[in-house]
Design an enzyme around this catalytic site. Structure first.
Site, PDB file in Angstrom:
ATOM      1  CE  LYS A   1      20.165  -7.092  25.181  1.00  0.00           C
ATOM      2  NZ  LYS A   1      19.457  -5.923  24.644  1.00  0.00           N
TER       3      LYS A   1
ATOM      4  CD  GLU B   1      12.661 -10.111  24.651  1.00  0.00           C
ATOM      5  OE1 GLU B   1      12.352  -9.294  23.915  1.00  0.00           O
ATOM      6  OE2 GLU B   1      13.258 -10.033  25.879  1.00  0.00           O
TER       7      GLU B   1
ATOM      8  CG  HIS C   1      15.717  -2.530  16.861  1.00  0.00           C
ATOM      9  ND1 HIS C   1      14.316  -2.550  17.023  1.00  0.00           N
ATOM     10  CD2 HIS C   1      15.994  -3.409  15.930  1.00  0.00           C
ATOM     11  CE1 HIS C   1      13.739  -3.309  16.201  1.00  0.00           C
ATOM     12  NE2 HIS C   1      14.812  -3.959  15.499  1.00  0.00           N
TER      13      HIS C   1
ATOM     14  CE  LYS D   1      17.129   3.701  24.474  1.00  0.00           C
ATOM     15  NZ  LYS D   1      17.725   3.442  25.854  1.00  0.00           N
TER      16      LYS D   1
HETATM   17  P1  ADP Z   1      19.867  -3.140  22.851  1.00  0.00           P
HETATM   18  O1  ADP Z   1      20.147  -3.809  24.364  1.00  0.00           O
HETATM   19  O2  ADP Z   1      20.448  -3.602  21.671  1.00  0.00           O
HETATM   20  O3  ADP Z   1      19.453  -1.696  22.858  1.00  0.00           O
HETATM   21  P2  ADP Z   1      17.052  -3.765  23.753  1.00  0.00           P
HETATM   22  O4  ADP Z   1      16.686  -5.111  24.085  1.00  0.00           O
HETATM   23  O5  ADP Z   1      17.056  -2.606  24.612  1.00  0.00           O
HETATM   24  O6  ADP Z   1      18.247  -4.017  22.974  1.00  0.00           O
HETATM   25  O7  ADP Z   1      15.740  -3.381  22.386  1.00  0.00           O
HETATM   26  C1  ADP Z   1      16.216  -2.102  21.679  1.00  0.00           C
HETATM   27  C2  ADP Z   1      14.776  -1.881  21.009  1.00  0.00           C
HETATM   28  O8  ADP Z   1      14.425  -2.847  20.067  1.00  0.00           O
HETATM   29  C3  ADP Z   1      13.582  -1.646  22.040  1.00  0.00           C
HETATM   30  O9  ADP Z   1      13.554  -0.284  22.342  1.00  0.00           O
HETATM   31  C4  ADP Z   1      12.522  -1.778  21.048  1.00  0.00           C
HETATM   32  O10 ADP Z   1      12.371  -1.018  20.144  1.00  0.00           O
HETATM   33  C5  ADP Z   1      13.059  -3.102  20.252  1.00  0.00           C
HETATM   34  N1  ADP Z   1      12.566  -4.506  20.840  1.00  0.00           N
HETATM   35  C6  ADP Z   1      13.377  -5.171  21.712  1.00  0.00           C
HETATM   36  N2  ADP Z   1      12.701  -6.289  21.898  1.00  0.00           N
HETATM   37  C7  ADP Z   1      11.648  -6.200  21.428  1.00  0.00           C
HETATM   38  C8  ADP Z   1      10.525  -7.214  21.254  1.00  0.00           C
HETATM   39  N3  ADP Z   1      10.444  -8.264  22.149  1.00  0.00           N
HETATM   40  N4  ADP Z   1       9.296  -6.569  20.722  1.00  0.00           N
HETATM   41  C9  ADP Z   1       9.336  -5.670  19.814  1.00  0.00           C
HETATM   42  N5  ADP Z   1      10.483  -4.695  19.876  1.00  0.00           N
HETATM   43  C10 ADP Z   1      11.530  -5.060  20.488  1.00  0.00           C
END
Ligand code: ADP
Length: 462
Positions: free
Chosen positions: A122, A206, A241, A243
């Site tokens: 990432k 982040e 987190h 879907k």
């Molecule tokens: P993974 O790869 O584990 O699925 P992601 O980076 O795609 O993780 O993030 C999954 C979910 O987590 C996002 O859709 C969002 O709901 C939440 N999320 C991720 N990063 C942030 C952030 N910086 N601030 C708020 N919510 C976040």
């Protein structure tokens, strides 16, 4: 003009519904399909849907069976397989697997291994986005080395922050931290979780956005540098987190934001000469600012809704581009970006064997009765749902994806509610009542749900 290598046999390095989805595409294209299955999957339906199936991973754990790169490639070579489709999860985003397939003379159905390697991390993928001129979520641009660095960076970003694992996926290795007191315990536990889950404990920080929307763009490219987007999906309905329900188009976005998101996804795809199917993910805050979070270099669980509204079979198209066809060939038939037209709306609900009344604990056992839904506008992508099926605790709890498609949003919801009510499962608990509560809520109907919707509404669990 183009170097086309027609496949005769494809092995699917996966299980469950996505394996069946890929076998179906193979059969439609006249390609022989090969399943692999673990001891625990000996009775699973998916393996009977392929033309050939082979037991793998004897003596290994249920998950490790699907992760043994050398065993899978050796089997593929022995069975004269031309190409391997990895599905999602397991080895799908493992660049070493993709590289080893190519070295063995087997086509990996997915992006270039070097592209997968940079997107699999990432921190690296945010560099790719920045270099393409796309705004990313503010945060550290390298792995945090020490606990004192974690404190320093968190203070710089300003609380609340999100701790994330560079190799993360499936919501694991991720923590929201609201105060400095909470930082180090969370840093340690997330690091440990990441090390266990991904064999890589690199962490970064982040800025945490309060309840954003999750909007993602389907991208698709061929071997000749032609890339298009297939519009967006709204995946804001999430639990922890992860879907739960996805829909397209994301009609609540204003036109300018939506166009900018689509353009940004294309910029990233073009900068990589992206090959095959991928998804560029963004978060959108309350002021309609959008930020890149990551690219998933594989087919997604929710690819189905994009297929419904565009009419483009993504899995078949992945096979065609891997064979060497360009996007504008008569086989793939994507002449250019403007030729991709959206038709109506689509929703995907994931029916899982989880109990919403008991904190979504996975349920196991035998399905004593199963009745599926059908009818106009309903598509079911299932794995192991039938009367008599045994639901084991070894793999994810997805039972069937219920996908509906209609000309209006209202009709698409009505069909989803109707289809879920028509589905009957006894013997194991499912999350159907929870899905119906979400579909019936006014927020969902208005398309205004953000990623905090489920946690803010405990009444949905009744
Ligand atoms: P993974 O790869 O584990 O699925 P992601 O980076 O795609 O993780 O993030 C999954 C979910 O987590 C996002 O859709 C969002 O709901 C939440 N999320 C991720 N990063 C942030 C952030 N910086 N601030 C708020 N919510 C976040």
């Amino acid at each position: 003009m183009y170097n086309i290598k027609k496949f005769k046999k494809i092995l699917v390095a996966n299980r469950g519904e996505i394996a069946i989805r890929i076998f179906r595409a193979c059969r439609e294209l006249g390609i022989r399909s090969v399943a692999i299955y673990s001891v625990e999957d000996s009775l699973s339906l998916f393996r009977t849907k392929a033309d050939e199936s082979y037991l793998i991973g004897k003596g290994k754990s249920p998950l490790d069976a699907y992760l043994d790169i050398d065993e899978i490639i050796t089997l593929a070579l022995n069975k004269n397989v031309d190409a391997i489709h990895p599905g999602y999860g397991f080895l799908a985003e493992n660049s070493e697997f993709a590289r080893k397939c190519e070295e063995a003379g087997i086509t990996f159905i997915g992006p270039q291994p070097s592209v997968m390697a940079s997107l699999g991390d990432k921190i690296e993928s945010k560099k790719v986005a920045r270099a393409a001129g796309v705004e990313v979520i503010p945060g550290t641009d390298k792995a945090i080395k020490s606990e004192s660095d974690a404190i320093k960076y968190a203070n710089e970003a300003g609380y609340p922050i999100m701790l994330k694992a560079a190799a993360g996926g499936g919501g694991r290795g991720m923590r929201i931290v609201r105060t400095e007191d909470e930082l180090l315990p969370n840093f340690r536990s997330a690091k440990m979780e990441a090390s266990k889950a991904f064999g890589n404990d690199a962490m970064f920080i982040e800025k945490y956005l309060e309840n954003p929307k999750h909007i993602e763009v389907q991208i698709f490219g061929d071997k000749y540098g032609n890339v298009v987007h297939l519009y967006e999906r709204d995946c804001s309905i999430q639990r922890r987190h992860q879907k739960v329900i996805e829909f397209t188009p994301a009609f609540s976005l204003d036109k300018k934001t939506r166009d900018n998101i689509l353009n940004d996804a294309l910029k990233i795809a073009k900068s990589l000469n992206y090959l095959s199917a991928g998804t560029v993910e963004f978060l959108v805050d309350k002021n309609n600012n959008h930020y890149f979070i990551e690219v998933n270099s594989r087919i997604q669980v929710e690819h189905t809704i994009t297929e419904m509204v565009t009419g483009i079979d993504l899995v078949q198209s992945m096979i065609y581009v891997a064979e060497g066809y360009p996007l504008n060939s008569k086989e793939i038939n994507i002449k250019n970006q403007d030729s991709i037209q959206l038709n109506g709306y689509s929703i995907q609900c994931r029916i899982t064997t989880e109990d919403p009344l008991n904190d979504f604990a996975p349920d196991t056992g035998q399905i004593t009765h199963y009745r599926s839904s059908s009818g106009f506008g309903v598509r079911l992508d299932g794995g192991n749902a039938y009367t008599g099926a045994i639901i084991t605790p070894y793999y994810d709890s997805l039972l069937v994806k219920v996908i509906t498609h209609a000309r209006t949003w209202k009709d698409t919801i009505s069909k989803a509610i109707r289809a879920i009510r028509e589905t009957k499962v006894t013997g194991v608990k499912t999350n159907s009542s929870f899905l119906l509560n979400v579909l019936n809520s006014s927020e969902f109907k208005n398309g205004t749900c953000d990623t905090g919707f489920i946690s803010k509404n405990p009444s949905l669990f009744k």
